[in-house]
Each structure stands twice: as C-alpha cells, then as structure tokens.
Design an enzyme around this catalytic site. Structure first.
Site, PDB file in Angstrom:
ATOM      1  CG  HIS A  58      -1.770  -1.412   1.473  1.00  0.00           C
ATOM      2  ND1 HIS A  58      -3.072  -1.232   0.817  1.00  0.00           N
ATOM      3  CD2 HIS A  58      -1.486  -2.327   2.046  1.00  0.00           C
ATOM      4  CE1 HIS A  58      -3.284  -2.552   1.256  1.00  0.00           C
ATOM      5  NE2 HIS A  58      -2.395  -3.147   1.947  1.00  0.00           N
TER       6      HIS A  58
ATOM      7  CB  SER B  11      13.089  22.684 -14.603  1.00  0.00           C
ATOM      8  OG  SER B  11      12.485  23.839 -14.786  1.00  0.00           O
TER       9      SER B  11
ATOM     10  CD  GLU C 138       8.900  12.487 -14.952  1.00  0.00           C
ATOM     11  OE1 GLU C 138       7.814  13.068 -14.910  1.00  0.00           O
ATOM     12  OE2 GLU C 138      10.028  12.869 -14.876  1.00  0.00           O
TER      13      GLU C 138
END
Ligand code: ARG
Length: 475
Positions: free
Chosen positions: A159, A280, A293
């Site tokens: 979990h 970035s 990703e």
C-alpha cells in the site's frame, strides 16, 4: 505501378490511392519481403514451375535490390512513392526495371496475402530476438546490482506504506524474475511465429506443385501453417507478441515508477546520473527523472497497440481482409518502444547511485519490524492474533512518544508482556528482521545469495539460447 490494373477501366482516385497505401510504413519490411521472394523463387525454379535459369536471374536481381535499398536506408532516404501501394509492389516494380517482363513470373503460385503474412513473421522473428537482447541486458544490470546489495536494507512496502524490511538485492531480483517470465513468454510466442504461411496463395492453396517444406527449410521455419485459410486470415501471432510486449512494459512501468519515487527528496533512495536525468527550463534546481517517466508513459501506447489490433481483428470474417493492413504501424512502434525502453532502463539503473543509509534509516523509522515483535511472542507460545494486538499497542505507544520501535527500552516492552526479554531489542531491528526471513524465496541475505546464484545459472542458459536464436533468424 499497379499489380492489378487489368479489370479496371478507370485509374484509381488519388484519395483512394493515398488512403489505401501501406508503403509509407511497410517499406521497412523490404529485407523480409526480399528474403521470402528469394526462397519462393528458388523453390519455383527447383520444382520446374518456372525455368531454373530464369529463377536464378530473378534471385540475382532481388539480391541487388536488397543491396540498393540497404544503401538508400543507410543514407536515411527510403522516401517511397505512394503510388507504389505497398512494399510488395515497390519491389516487384524495381524488379521489372531490372529484368523486364520476367519479373512477372516471381508471383507465380503466390498472393500478397500469404506474402504479407510471411513478411510479418520474418520481421517479428528478428524483432523478438532484438527485444530479448535488451531484456537480457537489463537482467544483467539487475543481477550485478543485486549482488552488490544483498545486505543493503530498505523498507519493503505494501500500500506504499512501510511494511517489513527487505534487502535491495531481493527487491531488484523481483524484477529479474518478471523479466525472466517475459522472456519465457517471448520464447513461447516465437514458437508460434516461426511457422511458414507461404503457399496458402490468396486463401485456397495454389494449383502448382510447390514445395512448402523446401521454403520453410530455406527460411528456417520450424513447420508450415497447416490450413491455407488460417495462414492468411490469422494474426494471433502478432496479438501474442503485443500481449507479451505490453506485459514487459507494465513491468518496466513499475520499475520506472519506483525510480521516480526513490529519486525524490522525500525518499532519497537513489540519485540518477546526470546523463540519465533532465532539467527544468524555469526551476534551476530541478533534476527530473524524465527517462523513467517516459518509460512509464510509453506503456500506454504499447497497451494501446494491443487493444487496437484486438479490436481490428474482432469479428473479421475469414480469410484476408484489408483491415489487416492496420496491423503494421502499431507493431513497428511497439517493437521500437519496448526495445528502447528496456535499453534506457538498463542504462539508468546501471549509472544510478543508491543511498543505503537513507534506505536503512527508512527501514528503521517506520515500525516495519512490528511483525517481528509479534513473531517474537509467537515463538514464546502466544497465539498470533494476541501477539498482533500486543505489538499494535506497542506501536501506538511509540507513536504517542514520537520514537521508533528500535528506541523503545526493554522495561516498556515488558509493560505489555512479561515474556519480553533482552533479546527483543535485537529482534526489533531491521537487520535481525531481514536475517530471520529464511524461508525459501525470502529476503534473508543467505537466501538471496542462493537465489542470485540460481538466477545467474538461468541467465547464462538464457543468453546462450537467445544468441543462438538471433543468429538463426537474421535475414
Ligand atoms: N498491404 C497489404 C497488407 O499489408 C498487403 C496485402 C494486400 N492484399 C490484398 N489482397 N490487397 O495487408
């Protein structure tokens, strides 16, 4: 050029030509199309269906065409003419330029329906070998890392909450096992791909004394598709590959997600190499795990291609239908995507820096040894349910006091049960917890060492199998 102009009075509308053409994408089947044509033509010559010297001329011209196209592709410019419809037309048109009307004999006892099924099977055999090669590389990285981290303790999660301590080596070997099953699926799929459809003709077989076994042997197929209708109508060999590929991507997406999480400041379990991260445009401090990703993201399109082909095939009447031309773009994309994703994951993991101190601190900090405290009491005869309740109450106490289980003094343990003795302090440590998980397949370092040795043996056999296969299927 058209392969079928005879019964038409009018030229094809340009819209139709553009809409129905597959040449913009199926040109990349040319090495397979040519290999298939050469085997077919040799068989026609040997069986006397066309004169052997003519067969020889055609074969030579096809070999030249292969070379010409290889050169064009090497220059990065295949740019096929849309009026050529498909790869089969393109090659036959070029053949005609070379050998004149003789080119028309190549298509004896053959249809584009069995031809395209053959091209796809030849292509997929190589593609499977290529995907397997990258999967093996990633497995190799996982084995090396696992060997370095047999004793590195980290929290195991359920979990996404800290559950029980495990070792990083054990965790990484879980991915090795997934990839091992992925490779087994590819191997299984390969067995059903490696069957010759040629000789089915359009769908009913052909009225010439062809020798399918001869062609199968020449092209390295294990056997021939038994039923001519099935040979041209079915694409389940592609569906199986798509399914195997989608499962690989789902596995990689989970590894990718863990890399994303672990490289965050909150986890801090690893740092990606600068070469495998991006920045970035606005936030100067950022180091983003974009390759991971994208691995996670690209899983969507691979699953999509599986669903797309299932949907295309659903409800199609036998035998060949033009709908089936839609099987190609998704296939090429899936092969590329899976191969490159496996490759990037291997590079990303091999160059990442793991942070054992952070992992150890996280394993100690989250009550992940509460089960061990309960098991301690079980060993002293307390029923597990009761032991569970006592350990739960101890955790509650620790939370209230803002300490970890490892900080709790013996006197306080004993307030919950007189059965606790000095050795509970050791039992409540992450290291003792991990060392105690000695069941087969468990995370105890001694077990992980055994698992690693066993995995290495399987890996060596797998490397041999796949490298032999790759040599066999190259056209
Ligand atoms: N371009 C076609 C495909 O990929 C080749 C087979 C065409 N056959 C036909 N009868 N139109 O499916």
């Amino acid at each position: 050029m058209k392969l079928w102009g005879g019964r038409f009075e009018k030229p094809t509308d340009k819209l139709v030509e553009a809409y129905t053409a597959s040449i913009p994408f199926d040109w990349r089947l040319y090495p397979y199309d040519i290999a298939g044509s050469i085997a077919h033509c040799r068989m026609l010559g040997r069986r006397g269906i066309i004169p052997p010297d003519e067969a020889e001329q055609i074969v030579q011209a096809l070999q030249e065409i292969r070379h010409e196209l290889d050169m064009l592709v090497a220059e990065g410019a295949p740019a096929p003419d849309p009026a050529l419809e498909d790869v089969h037309t393109m090659i036959e048109a070029r053949l005609r330029e070379k050998v004149g009307d003789l080119a028309g004999k190549l298509h004896t006892a053959r249809s584009r329906n069995d031809q395209v099924a053959l091209d796809e099977r030849l292509y997929l055999r190589e593609a499977i070998a290529g995907v397997a090669e990258q999967a093996l590389k990633l497995q190799g990285v996982l084995l090396d890392l696992a060997a370095q981290h047999v004793d590195t303790i980290m929290p195991g999660y359920t979990h996404l909450q800290r559950a029980q301590p495990v070792t990083l080596g054990h965790h990484l070997l879980a991915y090795f096992e997934m990839l091992d099953r992925d490779l087994a699926r590819l191997r299984d799929c390969f067995g059903r791909v490696n069957v010759l459809p040629l000789g089915a003709g359009a769908l009913a077989g052909v009225p010439f004394p062809i020798d399918r076994q001869m062609v199968a042997q020449e092209l390295g197929f294990e056997s021939v598709v038994a039923n001519s209708i099935d040979a041209v109508a079915d694409r389940d060999f592609l569906l199986e590959f798509h399914a195997a590929a989608a499962i690989i991507m789902v596995h990689l997406s989970r590894l990718a997600e863990e890399i994303v999480l672990w490289s965050s400041a909150e986890f801090g379990f690893l740092e990606l190499d600068d070469a495998f991260a991006t920045g970035s445009s606005i936030m100067p401090q950022k180091k983003n795990p974009d390759p991971a990703e994208l691995a996670r993201g690209k899983t969507g399109r691979v699953i999509g291609h599986l669903i797309a082909l299932l949907t295309t095939m659903k409800g199609l009447p036998l035998a060949y239908n033009r709908d089936m031309q839609e099987d190609k773009e998704g296939l090429f994309d899936t092969v590329e995507t899976v191969r490159r994703t496996l490759e990037i994951m291997a590079g990303m993991l091999a160059t990442a820096t793991f942070k054992p101190e952070r992992m150890a601190a996280a394993a100690a900090g989250g009550f992940s040894t509460a089960t061990d405290v309960a098991d301690y009491l079980v060993r002293k005869g307390v029923p597990f349910r009761e032991a569970h309740a006592i350990a739960g109450a101890i955790v509650r106490r620790c939370i209230a006091r803002g300490i970890t289980l490892e900080d709790l003094p013996l006197e306080e343990f004993r307030e919950f049960s007189p059965l606790f003795e000095e050795d509970v302090l050791e039992a409540a440590t992450a290291r003792a917890s991990v060392a105690s998980r000695i069941s087969e397949g468990g995370t105890a370092p001694e077990r992980v060492r055994e698992a690693l040795a066993q995995a290495r043996a399987r890996y060596a056999a797998s490397l041999d199998f796949w490298s032999a296969l790759a040599r066999r299927v190259r056209v």
